[in-house]
Design an enzyme around this catalytic site. Sequence first.
Site, PDB file in Angstrom:
ATOM      1  CD  GLU A 126      -1.992   1.409   2.966  1.00  0.00           C
ATOM      2  OE1 GLU A 126      -1.652   0.545   3.799  1.00  0.00           O
ATOM      3  OE2 GLU A 126      -2.576   2.458   3.269  1.00  0.00           O
ATOM      4  CG  ASP A 128       0.821   2.090   6.623  1.00  0.00           C
ATOM      5  OD1 ASP A 128       1.886   1.452   6.708  1.00  0.00           O
ATOM      6  OD2 ASP A 128       0.698   3.185   6.038  1.00  0.00           O
ATOM      7  CG  ASP A 168      -3.280   3.608   8.504  1.00  0.00           C
ATOM      8  OD1 ASP A 168      -3.637   2.674   7.735  1.00  0.00           O
ATOM      9  OD2 ASP A 168      -2.636   4.589   8.111  1.00  0.00           O
ATOM     10  CG  ASP A 176      -6.533   5.283   4.497  1.00  0.00           C
ATOM     11  OD1 ASP A 176      -7.778   5.238   4.603  1.00  0.00           O
ATOM     12  OD2 ASP A 176      -5.872   6.321   4.308  1.00  0.00           O
TER      13      ASP A 176
END
Length: 681
Positions: free
Chosen positions: A468, A541, A543, A545
């Site tokens: 990503e 990640d 997080d 997203d």
Amino acid sequence: MDNYSEEIIDTENGIYPVEEVKDEYVDFESTDSPVSTAVTQEYGAEQIQVLEGLEAVRKRPGMYIGTTSSSGLHHLVYEIVDNAIDEALAGYCTRINLVIEPGNIISVTDNGRGIPIDIQEQVGLPALEVVFTVLHAGGKFGGGGYKVAGGLHGVGASVVNALSEWLEVFVHKNGKIYKMRFERGNVTEKMRIVGETDITGTHVRFKPDPVMFTDTTVYDYEVLHKRMREEAFLNAGLTISIEDTREESAGKSEKDRKDVLCYEGGIREYVKYLNKYKTPVHEDIIYMSGKKQNADCEIAFQYNDSYNETIVSFANNVHTPEGGMHVDGFKRALTGALNKYGKKINLLKGDEKVTGEDCREGITCVISVKLTDAQFEGQTKAKLGNIEIRPLVNSIVTEELEEYFDQNPAVGKAILEKALMANRAREAARKARESVRRKTGLESGQMPDKLQDCNERDASLCELYIVEGDSAAGSAIQGRDSRFQAILAMWGKMLNVEKARIDKVYNNEKLNPLIVAMGAGIGDEFNIEKLRYHKIIIMSDADVDGAHIRILLLTFFFRYMRPLIENGYVYSAVPPLYKITKGKTQRVAYSDAERDAISSQMRGDNENAKIDISRFKGLGEMDAHELWDTTMDPEKRSLRRITLEDAVAADEVFSLLMGEEVDPRREWIEENAIYVENLDV
Ligand code: 0RA
């Protein structure tokens, strides 16, 4: 009926304490079988023979319960519960209570007639003893051929007994409570009367033998709960309760959990449950049942606005994941009935037809058949082989569905229109596939720009990192071992495949490079032999997203490349969470616990040592060297393999997270708070 379970459990807890127990042998006057000394003398010899039988189970437990891992451990419970369910099917039992007691002891109580306690003529032993000491003895009583339940292996109570450190059984019958006890299959307390009762029923308690179950003897509440729910759906009106009274930390997450499961609507409620996060195409759950030639058949279904087919089938309450004759019969009848109805109302013109696949797009269906002498076929015995069941199901569905559509024309029309849409979409997909092939060289072997391929050509050695974001992909490309590691960069929001048809998927600018890079096609055409990498590693990640991309990718793999997950080819990379610095020394930690351990180790005896702990905000923060060192180097990294324990459960979570319904999604996220914690860093 309600105070029934309490009564039996009270008995357990000492209304008849051991000291008070009359140490007499059973009062056989209440049965037809006279006791003679001859019978008692033969007992020894018979017993030895019986024990030899159970030794076989302890020698080769796998042959009787599949495995001695966690799944075998849970299987013991199903065997005992299935006996009680047989009693319910025979019409004598309305309630079954399952308790996971402290020490992972299992307790199963039913309010049936109680296992027979009279002497068996052939062996001169109480039937109760035979049931628990002779292999396959379970079904030999009753005589009426009602025994239709039974777990995957259908081996009965004696196998559970053989694999238990101890097992005790209390039978409430004829106004008396009869007790027997065993250790590792051996009788340690002969049957005797331990009290009086005004109810009937059977109560079995056992402790799985840790010598046999070396992996684990800890029960998983969720696993048992799920199975009990299934049993409750399949036996309308039967109440099954499940309770966890273990001390905390002994394998349970919540204190004193209890669920009482009873579905008056039976498999109709099962369909409703399976569709609970979906949007139905029609209100009604269509239900039909019939009985012919010693077989009962029940079907319930409802369409939702997704494109998936969910058919859950059972034979004698045993799940048949590979389907079989009952499912074939249903499929044929459904296709036939919809085509006939389409002609009748003139939605299908001329020789226009809808295919079976078209007719099943968006269906959620539960099929349950009960028959004597079920034949289970296939490697995992997951398929019903009785050929006579196919025409039976077919004729029931054909007749009843025609009538149903005549009475509910709006529902008939809605389903038919959905099938027609599916038909058109399939045609569009075929065209899209052909044009994509031409345009992007799905077949020419030309690789997408977004892929930095590896040199190795043996797929079993190759890894594809799906990364990503720009900067992380840049570091990965620099840091990787290009001999066997390929990098595919991916960013931005991806297509939600839950809401898209196959033509859109092929043409999607994000997914297309992935499909081409992997080289194995998608959907019906997916061919795992052509796969170019045997490790597909999602690196995103920790997080929101990152989680979003991960879930979208998994949805995509789940829907369009399921064998990939089934074969264990999909992984998620495990990047470190913390960087810990002391002077020139730097280390990373993958969890809070590791962070604490490392920092205290670095601190050593010096309480005041200056240690800096920082949290990695994302993969992009790491340079190429760090990324290789912590996350990509096969010698040091750890990977989390994505498994698909249960396709139906996964389907549910995917639909929930991706579907239109907001409330259930929020609930799920709330329930899975740990995940949210990771999301919000
Ligand atoms: C055969 C005959 C009878 C009861 C049972 C089996 C029976 C077995 C199990 C196993 C667990 N719970 C059970 N409950 C009943 C009836 C015999 C009679 O009529 O006395």
